[in-house]
Design an enzyme around this catalytic site. Structure first.
Site, mmCIF file in Angstrom:
data_model
loop_
_atom_site.group_PDB
_atom_site.id
_atom_site.type_symbol
_atom_site.label_atom_id
_atom_site.label_comp_id
_atom_site.label_asym_id
_atom_site.label_seq_id
_atom_site.Cartn_x
_atom_site.Cartn_y
_atom_site.Cartn_z
ATOM 1 C CG HIS B 42 1.713 2.219 6.676
ATOM 2 N ND1 HIS B 42 2.627 1.937 5.675
ATOM 3 C CD2 HIS B 42 2.442 2.276 7.833
ATOM 4 C CE1 HIS B 42 3.846 1.816 6.201
ATOM 5 N NE2 HIS B 42 3.771 2.021 7.502
ATOM 6 C CG ASP B 85 1.667 1.909 2.475
ATOM 7 O OD1 ASP B 85 1.071 2.931 2.919
ATOM 8 O OD2 ASP B 85 2.523 1.277 3.123
ATOM 9 C CB SER B 180 6.790 3.224 7.353
ATOM 10 O OG SER B 180 6.810 1.854 7.630
ATOM 11 N N GLY B 181 7.493 4.977 4.744
ATOM 12 C CA GLY B 181 7.226 6.246 4.055
ATOM 13 C C GLY B 181 8.472 6.855 3.458
#
Lengths: 559, 230
Positions: B42, B85, B180-181
């Protein structure tokens, strides 16, 4: 068969009991020591200590139910299961548990006592009946099971109503259920806890030793209202089990009404205000705070009204607050004088290591040398002990952090593994930690030089020394220019280094190599006309250990 | 990172900062090989073109003015299987592995992190006023088994098998937007193993709403096959 003799015993490493009378023997094996205990004549042998190094065997009438266990290295305590049971087989003639209240709740009178009742059955009249302290016993094989003289002058004696061992039942939410029921409520066979088929899961028996995740028996390791299991049906991940509730009432705690000792799990007082003065929310209410700490889920934790309680091993009684902005807070319940002062900053800035014998260590390590989690100092589960903050106020016995309260040679802790009482912690002495850079280069864990591409895509591409034997996949120079194929003559003519002239140098395709043992490492001819050749950038395997940072992280726990 | 604390500089050498061409940080990532970074799919919704992204390694502050900084372009994006994801980024050239930049370990295939294991998440993301803005932050909490995490009072069945939960049941600390990530690493036998990729949550640091992470052990085959083929 010799190892069967140990089946009747529960083993605990690092444990020791000092008790007289005892008998001492020299034996060759632990099984021999068990046989000595079974055949002991001078007293009822309930446990034995075995020291493998010295082949010492000590048989004892005591066990962890009746006496304090001490710490000792390289000693192992074996306790007879029958003397640890808190249930009765048949009429309970051999019941040796520690229940000491009659069925109507009256405290039992001591067997050698003479008040308020003059007993006609005493330890002298029945020497083999183990009439100890004021524990319920059945010396005269009464059909009603174990009984005792009561401390109520109006009631000479009364039965004790102890749970039957064969009765599969649970108390409270079944968090201590150890039975063998292994089907879920709609009849599915339970999946073994040590299996990941058909369901992947994180309840790993070796990681949660104090949850007794044995075979495929129903258990409650995560605070559900009752025991459950993963099922062997691929379409039904997990399901509750139907386990009857014991007829006998749950183990009684000594309620603390005015103060809280340890973590305050026995506090049953009526304080219902938090430390900042907020009123507590009723446990039965779901507003303003929605939560799962209900009396259905925690039947034996006294979650009545809006009183401060500690149902889930927090560090002291707490409650949800009626202030929508403040979900929960600790309460101002006075301590019974046994908890360390307010939480100081736990992690000193320096490295995680200890000076000298570690008695001044105040770091945040809570893992033993073999990777076991430490038991809370205020907890008596799974190991009962005396190293409490009350007994050692200056030792900073906080949470389950490694400490050295008793002058041992290094920080240690009791472990959450019921079969290992204590261990030294996963810490090094500060003065024998080599330079951080070297400490990372543990040869055994060095990433190996990349082998030819097909077999090692996941290996990290690196070189050893000047990379004369490097056969990795890097094919760009330090400046990022693509290499020219060794067999190609454009854009650069060359005759010195080709697959034909150097068949054993791995001159495949356009990958960086070191066919002339250049001291600076692998190189290649480049596809840039203005630059005939250049070195490649290939990291040293030496520094390439994954997951081991040169600078140790703080690891601040988010609490 | 909400709560937690500022990390010691370069003590999480696999942490990377994923940036726009104009060098604005917007996601984290994990170095898993000299030339490969693992991140969340994402994070790559803004563009399918690799050239839209830059990767910074060896930094401690968001300003990224440290001499140890290494900057790489992205030459290839490989997104994970549908509705997962996770994604791989190939760098234009290998990172220089040193004491400030080195990879995290990949887990064993299908390894399930035991409930209650102590894990750590890091990033330059939203702090919700908990301090440390602009610095790499860290926080640690236990893994919460999917069975508990999928309870009605928690995330009510939203967590898939290829995801995992971690956090404090009573809230107060968590990963958040901008993390995120990035990596969720768990410590075992003196080594940090990458077990999760920071993916999503219901708000940040709320009680009974732990963070959700893509379970890396379910993608080990995909990762190794993708790196080998590319």
């Amino acid at each position: 068969q010799r190892t069967d003799v140990l089946e009747a015993y529960v083993k605990t490493d690092g444990a020791w009991i000092i008790k007289l009378p005892k008998s001492q023997y020299t034996v060759k094996t632990v099984e021999e020591c068990a046989v000595k205990c079974d055949k002991e004549v001078s007293f009822t042998c309930r446990s034995f200590l075995y020291i493998e190094k010295d082949q010492d065997c000590v048989t004892l009438p005591a066990n962890s139910k009746t006496d304090q266990i001490l710490r000792r290295m390289s000693a192992t305590l074996y306790e007879k299961k029958v003397y640890l049971l808190e249930c009765v087989n048949g009429i309970g003639k051999d019941y040796r548990g520690t229940k000491s209240r009659s069925k109507s709740g009256k405290m039992c009178q001591r067997w050698e006592g003479t008040f308020p009742h003059l007993p006609n059955i005493t330890p002298k009249t029945h020497p083999k009946a183990d009439l100890e302290s004021n524990f319920c016993r059945n010396p005269d094989e009464d059909k009603g099971g174990p009984w005792c003289y009561t401390t109520d002058p109006e009631k000479r004696w009364e039965h004790c109503n102890i749970q039957d061992c064969t009765e599969e039942c649970m108390q409270c939410s079944g968090e201590n259920y150890r039975g063998k029921i292994s089907t879920s409520m709609s009849g599915f066979t339970c999946q073994r806890w040590d299996s990941q088929q058909p369901h992947n899961h994180g309840y790993i028996p070796s990681a949660l030793p104090d949850k007794y995740l044995e075979e495929n028996y129903c258990r409650n390791p995560d605070g559900e209202p009752k025991p459950w299991c993963f099922t062997n049906n691929p379409t039904k991940r997990w399901e509750f089990c139907t386990i009857p509730r014991c007829t006998t009432e749950p183990p009684t705690i000594v309620p603390e009404l005015t103060c809280a000792s340890g973590e305050g799990s026995s506090y049953r007082g009526t304080i219902s205000v938090t430390v900042s003065g907020k009123t507590c929310q009723a446990w039965a209410s779901q507003s303003p705070q929605k939560h799962s700490r209900t009396s259905e889920n925690y039947p034996c934790k006294g979650l009545d009204g809006n009183y401060c309680r500690n149902p889930d091993n927090e560090r002291s009684p707490w409650c949800y607050t009626t202030d929508p902005e403040t979900r929960w807070e600790y309460c101002s319940v006075p301590s019974c004088g046994d908890t360390p002062g307010p939480e100081e900053p736990v992690i000193p800035e320096g490295e995680e290591c200890y000076e000298g014998d570690g008695s001044s260590y105040r770091g945040a390590m809570s893992e033993t040398i073999s990777g076991k989690k430490c038991q809370f100092w205020t907890s008596m589960e799974p190991h009962r002990h005396s190293k409490t903050p009350l007994n050692f106020p200056k030792a900073d016995l906080r949470r389950n952090l490694c400490r050295n309260p008793d002058g041992d040679r290094a920080p240690w802790c009791y472990t959450t593994d019921p079969s290992v009482r204590w261990e030294y912690c996963n810490l090094e002495r500060c003065d024998n930690i080599p330079n951080t850079q070297e400490s990372q280069t543990n040869p055994s864990q060095t990433a190996t030089q990349a082998t030819p591409v097909e077999s090692a895509p996941s290996k990290i591409d690196c070189k050893v020394g000047n990379g004369a034997d490097y056969r990795g996949a890097t094919s760009t120079t330090l400046m990022g220019i693509t290499c020219q194929a060794w067999s190609s003559m454009t854009p650069h003519q060359h005759a010195s280094f080709t697959p034909e002239t150097h068949p054993d140098k791995g001159l495949e395709s356009n990958q960086c190599r070191n066919p002339d043992n250049d001291v600076n490492g692998p190189w290649c001819y480049t596809t840039d006309r203005s630059k005939k050749w250049d070195y490649c950038q290939i990291p040293d395997c030496e520094s390439l250990k994954c997951g081991q940072p040169a600078t140790k992280p703080k690891r601040c726990f988010g609490r | 990172i909400v709560g937690g604390c500022i990390s010691k500089p370069h003590s999480w050498p696999w942490q990377i900062s994923l940036r726009t061409r104009s060098r604005i940080h917007f996601c984290g990532g994990t170095l898993i090989d000299a030339q490969w970074v693992l991140t969340a799919a994402h994070c790559l919704e803004r563009s399918d073109s690799p050239s839209a992204y830059k990767v910074l390694l060896g930094i401690h502050t968001e300003k990224a003015n440290e001499p140890s900084k290494q900057e790489r372009d992205v030459v290839k994006i490989i997104k994970g299987p549908a509705s997962t994801d996770i994604a791989l980024l190939k760098l234009d050239r290998p990172a220089l592995i040193n004491d400030k930049v080195s990879p995290a370990c990949l887990p064993e295939k299908d390894y399930i992190v035991p409930s209650n294991t102590e894990c750590y998440v890091t990033g330059w993301g939203e702090t919700q006023g908990s301090g440390g803005e602009g610095y790499l932050k860290e926080t640690g909490f236990p893994v919460i088994e999917n069975k508990v995490c999928n309870r009605p009072s928690f995330l009510n069945g939203r967590v898939k098998d290829h995801e995992m939960c971690a956090g404090n049941i009573e809230g107060g600390t968590d990963s958040c937007q901008g993390d995120s990530g990035g990596p969720l690493v768990c410590y075992a036998q003196n080594t940090f193993v990458l077990q999760g990729v920071t993916s999503w949550g219901l708000g940040c640091a709320n009680a009974m709403k732990p963070g959700v992470y893509t379970r890396v052990s379910k993608f080990v085959d995909w990762i190794e096959r993708s790196m080998k083929q590319n």
